[in-house]
Design a protein around this motif. Sequence first.
Motif, PDB file in Angstrom:
ATOM      1  N   PHE A 135       0.908  -1.334   0.163  1.00 35.16           N
ATOM      2  CA  PHE A 135      -0.018   0.238   0.061  1.00 35.16           C
ATOM      3  C   PHE A 135       1.030   1.325  -0.084  1.00 35.16           C
ATOM      4  O   PHE A 135       0.566   2.269   0.732  1.00 35.16           O
ATOM      5  CB  PHE A 135      -1.119   0.097   1.225  1.00 35.16           C
ATOM      6  CG  PHE A 135      -1.990  -1.129   1.038  1.00 35.16           C
ATOM      7  CD1 PHE A 135      -3.024  -1.209   0.250  1.00 35.16           C
ATOM      8  CD2 PHE A 135      -1.834  -2.301   1.693  1.00 35.16           C
ATOM      9  CE1 PHE A 135      -4.012  -1.712   0.265  1.00 35.16           C
ATOM     10  CE2 PHE A 135      -2.940  -3.214   1.862  1.00 35.16           C
ATOM     11  CZ  PHE A 135      -4.028  -3.156   0.864  1.00 35.16           C
ATOM     12  N   GLY A 136       1.953   1.059  -0.608  1.00 38.14           N
ATOM     13  CA  GLY A 136       3.006   2.579  -0.604  1.00 38.14           C
ATOM     14  C   GLY A 136       3.841   2.701   0.175  1.00 38.14           C
ATOM     15  O   GLY A 136       4.288   1.977   0.861  1.00 38.14           O
ATOM     16  N   GLU A 137       4.455   3.742   0.585  1.00 36.48           N
ATOM     17  CA  GLU A 137       5.533   4.413   1.217  1.00 36.48           C
ATOM     18  C   GLU A 137       5.235   4.065   2.606  1.00 36.48           C
ATOM     19  O   GLU A 137       6.201   3.929   3.315  1.00 36.48           O
ATOM     20  CB  GLU A 137       5.975   5.679   0.921  1.00 36.48           C
ATOM     21  CG  GLU A 137       7.135   6.190   1.576  1.00 36.48           C
ATOM     22  CD  GLU A 137       8.552   5.283   1.408  1.00 36.48           C
ATOM     23  OE1 GLU A 137       9.202   5.050   2.577  1.00 36.48           O
ATOM     24  OE2 GLU A 137       8.749   4.492   0.286  1.00 36.48           O
ATOM     25  N   ASP A 138       3.964   4.363   3.177  1.00 30.12           N
ATOM     26  CA  ASP A 138       3.829   4.184   4.477  1.00 30.12           C
ATOM     27  C   ASP A 138       3.720   2.852   4.772  1.00 30.12           C
ATOM     28  O   ASP A 138       4.230   2.424   5.918  1.00 30.12           O
ATOM     29  CB  ASP A 138       1.904   4.641   4.749  1.00 30.12           C
ATOM     30  CG  ASP A 138       1.957   5.949   5.900  1.00 30.12           C
ATOM     31  OD1 ASP A 138       3.017   6.202   6.322  1.00 30.12           O
ATOM     32  OD2 ASP A 138       0.843   5.563   6.372  1.00 30.12           O
ATOM     33  N   SER A 139       3.248   1.968   3.932  1.00 28.50           N
ATOM     34  CA  SER A 139       3.543   0.487   4.224  1.00 28.50           C
ATOM     35  C   SER A 139       4.955   0.091   4.287  1.00 28.50           C
ATOM     36  O   SER A 139       5.479  -0.867   5.326  1.00 28.50           O
ATOM     37  CB  SER A 139       2.818  -0.144   3.095  1.00 28.50           C
ATOM     38  OG  SER A 139       1.455  -0.264   3.125  1.00 28.50           O
ATOM     39  N   GLU A 140       5.955   0.646   3.416  1.00 31.46           N
ATOM     40  CA  GLU A 140       7.194   0.300   3.455  1.00 31.46           C
ATOM     41  C   GLU A 140       8.008   0.711   4.515  1.00 31.46           C
ATOM     42  O   GLU A 140       8.705   0.000   5.180  1.00 31.46           O
ATOM     43  CB  GLU A 140       7.861   1.092   2.169  1.00 31.46           C
ATOM     44  CG  GLU A 140       7.344   0.464   0.822  1.00 31.46           C
ATOM     45  CD  GLU A 140       8.257  -0.733   0.360  1.00 31.46           C
ATOM     46  OE1 GLU A 140       9.192  -1.208   0.916  1.00 31.46           O
ATOM     47  OE2 GLU A 140       7.814  -1.200  -0.589  1.00 31.46           O
ATOM     48  N   ARG A 141       7.632   2.060   5.222  1.00 31.78           N
ATOM     49  CA  ARG A 141       8.162   2.518   6.408  1.00 31.78           C
ATOM     50  C   ARG A 141       7.796   1.628   7.521  1.00 31.78           C
ATOM     51  O   ARG A 141       8.711   1.257   8.424  1.00 31.78           O
ATOM     52  CB  ARG A 141       7.620   3.979   6.630  1.00 31.78           C
ATOM     53  CG  ARG A 141       8.491   4.820   5.854  1.00 31.78           C
ATOM     54  CD  ARG A 141       7.991   6.578   6.480  1.00 31.78           C
ATOM     55  NE  ARG A 141       6.794   7.052   6.267  1.00 31.78           N
ATOM     56  CZ  ARG A 141       6.234   7.302   4.884  1.00 31.78           C
ATOM     57  NH1 ARG A 141       7.309   7.867   4.159  1.00 31.78           N
ATOM     58  NH2 ARG A 141       5.004   7.561   5.032  1.00 31.78           N
ATOM     59  N   ALA A 142       6.396   1.243   7.495  1.00 32.78           N
ATOM     60  CA  ALA A 142       5.971   0.476   8.604  1.00 32.78           C
ATOM     61  C   ALA A 142       6.753  -1.066   8.921  1.00 32.78           C
ATOM     62  O   ALA A 142       7.229  -1.720   9.673  1.00 32.78           O
ATOM     63  CB  ALA A 142       4.516  -0.044   8.536  1.00 32.78           C
ATOM     64  N   ALA A 143       6.909  -1.434   7.387  1.00 27.82           N
ATOM     65  CA  ALA A 143       7.489  -2.812   7.452  1.00 27.82           C
ATOM     66  C   ALA A 143       8.983  -2.747   7.731  1.00 27.82           C
ATOM     67  O   ALA A 143       9.687  -3.706   8.644  1.00 27.82           O
ATOM     68  CB  ALA A 143       7.520  -3.344   5.836  1.00 27.82           C
ATOM     69  N   ARG A 144       9.845  -1.627   7.449  1.00 27.72           N
ATOM     70  CA  ARG A 144      11.104  -1.299   7.860  1.00 27.72           C
ATOM     71  C   ARG A 144      11.223  -1.082   9.437  1.00 27.72           C
ATOM     72  O   ARG A 144      12.274  -1.726  10.032  1.00 27.72           O
ATOM     73  CB  ARG A 144      11.847  -0.307   7.187  1.00 27.72           C
ATOM     74  CG  ARG A 144      11.733  -0.581   5.678  1.00 27.72           C
ATOM     75  CD  ARG A 144      13.005   0.554   4.925  1.00 27.72           C
ATOM     76  NE  ARG A 144      12.558   1.869   5.088  1.00 27.72           N
ATOM     77  CZ  ARG A 144      11.705   2.567   4.451  1.00 27.72           C
ATOM     78  NH1 ARG A 144      11.338   2.134   3.052  1.00 27.72           N
ATOM     79  NH2 ARG A 144      11.450   3.904   4.669  1.00 27.72           N
ATOM     80  N   GLY A 145      10.111  -0.529   9.750  1.00 30.88           N
ATOM     81  CA  GLY A 145      10.184  -0.229  11.239  1.00 30.88           C
ATOM     82  C   GLY A 145      10.162  -1.379  12.129  1.00 30.88           C
ATOM     83  O   GLY A 145      10.605  -1.835  13.085  1.00 30.88           O
ATOM     84  N   ALA A 146       9.065  -2.349  11.480  1.00 31.97           N
ATOM     85  CA  ALA A 146       8.972  -3.614  12.308  1.00 31.97           C
ATOM     86  C   ALA A 146      10.308  -4.407  12.194  1.00 31.97           C
ATOM     87  O   ALA A 146      10.428  -5.205  13.288  1.00 31.97           O
ATOM     88  CB  ALA A 146       7.814  -4.268  11.418  1.00 31.97           C
TER      89      ALA A 146
END
Length: 259
Positions: A135-146
Amino acid sequence: MPTNDNQKSRNGNKKSRNIAIGAGVAVAAVLLGLASYTATKPDDSTGTVKEEAAGAAPSTEQQAGVYPELEKLARRDADDPLAQGRADAPVVMVEYADFKCGFCGKFARDTEPGLVKKYVEDGTLRIEWRNFPIFGEDSERAARGAWAAGEQGRFWQFHEAAYADGSKEKGFGEDRLKELAKDAGVKDVGRFVKDADSAAARAAVKKDQEEAYGLGATSTPSFLVNGRPISGAQPDEVFDQAIEAAAKSAKGRSKAADK
């Protein structure tokens, strides 16, 4: 220099194994990809991604819909911070999910805790998370944060905080990720921020993402239970049946191997 018979045999076996895995991936692409296409195809007017509560449910028959070659996607790494349960558990459920996905959140809140209590705690099940941001960059950031939280042993706590009711509506900007890290009990938030923006985090997320796309999984959540593809946030009993069938099959194989 001529190739000897043993080397030819090894090359032949390797080729056969690659063909078998390729066939299994193709089957999973049909089961996961086609079933979930309507859930994720772009909206004609907005270009956004749609979600769906449930996609393809597996057959309740013990061996139906099971592709043993897909079991090889279970990593069984005892040091994997994005997994819970014994590395040698008879059943591995690989979960491909996105922190922006509402149905992933529903699964995380309503179904997964029961599976952990019922099957992980008694040693039957291992759950291996794969970051699958779609779902875009927000999803990418959350994944990297996890992933970064996992580097400090707090992945599952971050997972719980990120999937709490109303969490995804707040987005996953940098400040929000730091809040989630604190909620998850991450001790060194400065390190967390650096880890989340690192090349290692990007590579780890990309690896998981490419594995999911390779299976044809174009919606979230998608699962593999000992080689049995399941698409969508299915009812609890679907997961119970799949896990119990996989455990029974694994027990049968173990008995056969002991004879």
